[in-house]
Design a protein around this motif. Structure first.
Motif, PDB file in Angstrom:
ATOM      1  N   LEU A   1       9.998 -19.281  10.384  1.00  0.00           N
ATOM      2  CA  LEU A   1      11.075 -17.852  10.954  1.00  0.00           C
ATOM      3  C   LEU A   1      12.031 -18.480  10.954  1.00  0.00           C
ATOM      4  CD1 LEU A   1      11.426 -15.966  12.848  1.00  0.00           C
ATOM      5  CD2 LEU A   1      11.557 -17.156  15.199  1.00  0.00           C
ATOM      6  N   SER A   2      13.228 -19.822  11.197  1.00  0.00           N
ATOM      7  CA  SER A   2      14.577 -19.713  11.676  1.00  0.00           C
ATOM      8  C   SER A   2      14.491 -19.954   9.468  1.00  0.00           C
ATOM      9  CB  SER A   2      14.472 -21.608  10.835  1.00  0.00           C
ATOM     10  OG  SER A   2      15.873 -21.784  11.137  1.00  0.00           O
ATOM     11  N   LYS A   3      13.596 -20.122   8.470  1.00  0.00           N
ATOM     12  CA  LYS A   3      14.307 -19.795   7.062  1.00  0.00           C
ATOM     13  C   LYS A   3      14.168 -18.469   6.919  1.00  0.00           C
ATOM     14  CE  LYS A   3      11.467 -23.459   4.534  1.00  0.00           C
ATOM     15  NZ  LYS A   3      10.724 -23.695   3.687  1.00  0.00           N
ATOM     16  N   VAL A   4      13.406 -17.246   7.553  1.00  0.00           N
ATOM     17  CA  VAL A   4      13.192 -15.621   6.762  1.00  0.00           C
ATOM     18  C   VAL A   4      14.758 -15.463   7.603  1.00  0.00           C
ATOM     19  CG1 VAL A   4      12.098 -13.802   7.891  1.00  0.00           C
ATOM     20  CG2 VAL A   4      11.153 -15.561   6.950  1.00  0.00           C
ATOM     21  N   LEU A   5      15.354 -15.635   8.937  1.00  0.00           N
ATOM     22  CA  LEU A   5      16.567 -14.938  10.036  1.00  0.00           C
ATOM     23  C   LEU A   5      17.627 -15.743   8.791  1.00  0.00           C
ATOM     24  CD1 LEU A   5      15.506 -16.003  13.469  1.00  0.00           C
ATOM     25  CD2 LEU A   5      15.684 -14.104  12.068  1.00  0.00           C
ATOM     26  N   THR A   6      17.520 -16.909   8.173  1.00  0.00           N
ATOM     27  CA  THR A   6      18.634 -17.578   7.496  1.00  0.00           C
ATOM     28  C   THR A   6      19.656 -16.322   7.335  1.00  0.00           C
ATOM     29  OG1 THR A   6      18.350 -19.730   7.879  1.00  0.00           O
ATOM     30  CG2 THR A   6      19.938 -18.961   6.049  1.00  0.00           C
TER      31      THR A   6
ATOM     32  N   LYS B   1       1.029 -26.978  18.761  1.00  0.00           N
ATOM     33  CA  LYS B   1       0.838 -27.276  17.625  1.00  0.00           C
ATOM     34  C   LYS B   1       0.486 -25.542  16.991  1.00  0.00           C
ATOM     35  CE  LYS B   1      -1.959 -28.890  13.628  1.00  0.00           C
ATOM     36  NZ  LYS B   1      -3.002 -29.539  13.103  1.00  0.00           N
ATOM     37  N   ASP B   2      -0.564 -25.585  17.423  1.00  0.00           N
ATOM     38  CA  ASP B   2      -0.652 -23.387  16.682  1.00  0.00           C
ATOM     39  C   ASP B   2      -0.251 -22.502  17.471  1.00  0.00           C
ATOM     40  OD1 ASP B   2      -2.205 -24.861  15.126  1.00  0.00           O
ATOM     41  OD2 ASP B   2      -4.014 -24.483  16.355  1.00  0.00           O
ATOM     42  N   ILE B   3       0.599 -22.570  18.850  1.00  0.00           N
ATOM     43  CA  ILE B   3       1.477 -21.572  19.231  1.00  0.00           C
ATOM     44  C   ILE B   3       3.459 -21.853  19.959  1.00  0.00           C
ATOM     45  CG2 ILE B   3       1.521 -20.403  21.098  1.00  0.00           C
ATOM     46  CD1 ILE B   3      -1.380 -20.337  22.219  1.00  0.00           C
ATOM     47  N   ILE B   4       3.899 -21.449  19.076  1.00  0.00           N
ATOM     48  CA  ILE B   4       5.534 -21.785  19.364  1.00  0.00           C
ATOM     49  C   ILE B   4       5.822 -20.672  20.540  1.00  0.00           C
ATOM     50  CG2 ILE B   4       7.144 -21.984  18.467  1.00  0.00           C
ATOM     51  CD1 ILE B   4       5.128 -23.799  17.064  1.00  0.00           C
TER      52      ILE B   4
ATOM     53  N   PHE C   1       4.477 -16.854  19.798  1.00  0.00           N
ATOM     54  CA  PHE C   1       3.562 -16.920  18.391  1.00  0.00           C
ATOM     55  C   PHE C   1       3.336 -18.063  18.086  1.00  0.00           C
ATOM     56  CE2 PHE C   1       4.958 -16.523  13.845  1.00  0.00           C
ATOM     57  CZ  PHE C   1       5.149 -15.852  12.884  1.00  0.00           C
ATOM     58  N   ASN C   2       2.194 -16.982  17.271  1.00  0.00           N
ATOM     59  CA  ASN C   2       1.558 -18.233  15.883  1.00  0.00           C
ATOM     60  C   ASN C   2       1.427 -18.388  14.520  1.00  0.00           C
ATOM     61  OD1 ASN C   2      -0.959 -16.610  15.771  1.00  0.00           O
ATOM     62  ND2 ASN C   2      -1.005 -17.028  18.269  1.00  0.00           N
ATOM     63  N   ALA C   3       0.316 -18.956  13.694  1.00  0.00           N
ATOM     64  CA  ALA C   3       0.369 -19.134  12.608  1.00  0.00           C
ATOM     65  C   ALA C   3       0.202 -17.452  12.171  1.00  0.00           C
ATOM     66  CB  ALA C   3      -0.069 -20.083  11.864  1.00  0.00           C
TER      67      ALA C   3
ATOM     68  N   ASP D   1       0.013 -14.360  13.238  1.00  0.00           N
ATOM     69  CA  ASP D   1       1.449 -13.193  13.946  1.00  0.00           C
ATOM     70  C   ASP D   1       1.662 -13.028  12.573  1.00  0.00           C
ATOM     71  OD1 ASP D   1      -0.312 -13.232  16.688  1.00  0.00           O
ATOM     72  OD2 ASP D   1       1.598 -14.399  17.443  1.00  0.00           O
ATOM     73  N   ASN D   2       2.517 -11.959  12.786  1.00  0.00           N
ATOM     74  CA  ASN D   2       2.961 -11.281  12.008  1.00  0.00           C
ATOM     75  C   ASN D   2       4.277 -11.800  11.824  1.00  0.00           C
ATOM     76  OD1 ASN D   2       4.308  -9.258  10.613  1.00  0.00           O
ATOM     77  ND2 ASN D   2       2.681  -8.015   9.862  1.00  0.00           N
ATOM     78  N   LEU D   3       5.364 -12.309  11.087  1.00  0.00           N
ATOM     79  CA  LEU D   3       5.423 -13.021  10.647  1.00  0.00           C
ATOM     80  C   LEU D   3       7.523 -11.725  10.691  1.00  0.00           C
ATOM     81  CD1 LEU D   3       8.310 -15.550  11.027  1.00  0.00           C
ATOM     82  CD2 LEU D   3       7.920 -15.913   8.656  1.00  0.00           C
ATOM     83  N   SER D   4       6.904 -11.040   9.758  1.00  0.00           N
ATOM     84  CA  SER D   4       7.042  -9.801   9.819  1.00  0.00           C
ATOM     85  C   SER D   4       8.116  -8.813  11.223  1.00  0.00           C
ATOM     86  CB  SER D   4       7.022  -8.776   8.117  1.00  0.00           C
ATOM     87  OG  SER D   4       8.309  -7.894   7.990  1.00  0.00           O
ATOM     88  N   SER D   5       7.345  -8.601  11.995  1.00  0.00           N
ATOM     89  CA  SER D   5       7.459  -7.862  12.972  1.00  0.00           C
ATOM     90  C   SER D   5       8.322  -8.895  13.235  1.00  0.00           C
ATOM     91  CB  SER D   5       5.792  -7.825  13.223  1.00  0.00           C
ATOM     92  OG  SER D   5       5.897  -7.604  15.117  1.00  0.00           O
TER      93      SER D   5
END
Length: 119
Positions: free
Chosen positions: A7-12, A48-51, A102-104, A106-110
């Motif tokens: 997520l941090s990489k995408v937001l950067t 581990k699976d849910i942030i 958020f978990n792995a 889920d849609n990162l773009s959304s």
């Protein structure tokens, strides 16, 4: 953990186009010697699976910083050193403290769109 880093990489690059630079889990907008800070805070309740995470905002004033003991104008301030701060929930209706889950799978773009809308 990798999901949070992703997520941090995408937001950067998105925040970079707005003038922010990145250090750790924080993004900095420098204006003169002052800073606007956007900080991604991962909860200790994350698994581990849910942030679980939230966003903290801060403003650091160079003038006020000079009045404080331990002032260092060459270092970017941490979110806890900011002179004003708020969590994202303070700007959302009926949400004094807002956290994303958020978990792995889920849609990162959304999620990214949702986070940027909040920012």
């Amino acid at each position: 953990m990798a999901v949070f880093k992703e997520l941090s990489k995408v937001l950067t690059p998105i925040l970079k186009t707005m003038g922010f630079s990145k250090k750790g889990n924080s993004f900095y907008l420098k204006v003169g010697k002052n800073y606007g800070v956007i900080n991604l805070q991962k909860s200790r309740e994350s698994e581990k699976d849910i942030i679980k995470f939230t966003i903290n905002f801060g403003v650091y004033s160079d003038v006020l910083g000079q009045l404080q003991y331990g002032y260092n104008s060459s270092a970017k301030p941490g979110i806890e050193q900011c002179h004003w701060g708020a969590r994202v929930g303070e700007f959302m209706p009926r949400s004094p403290d807002y956290w994303w889950y958020f978990n792995a799978s889920d849609n990162l773009s959304s999620l990214t769109s949702n986070v940027m809308e909040a920012v």
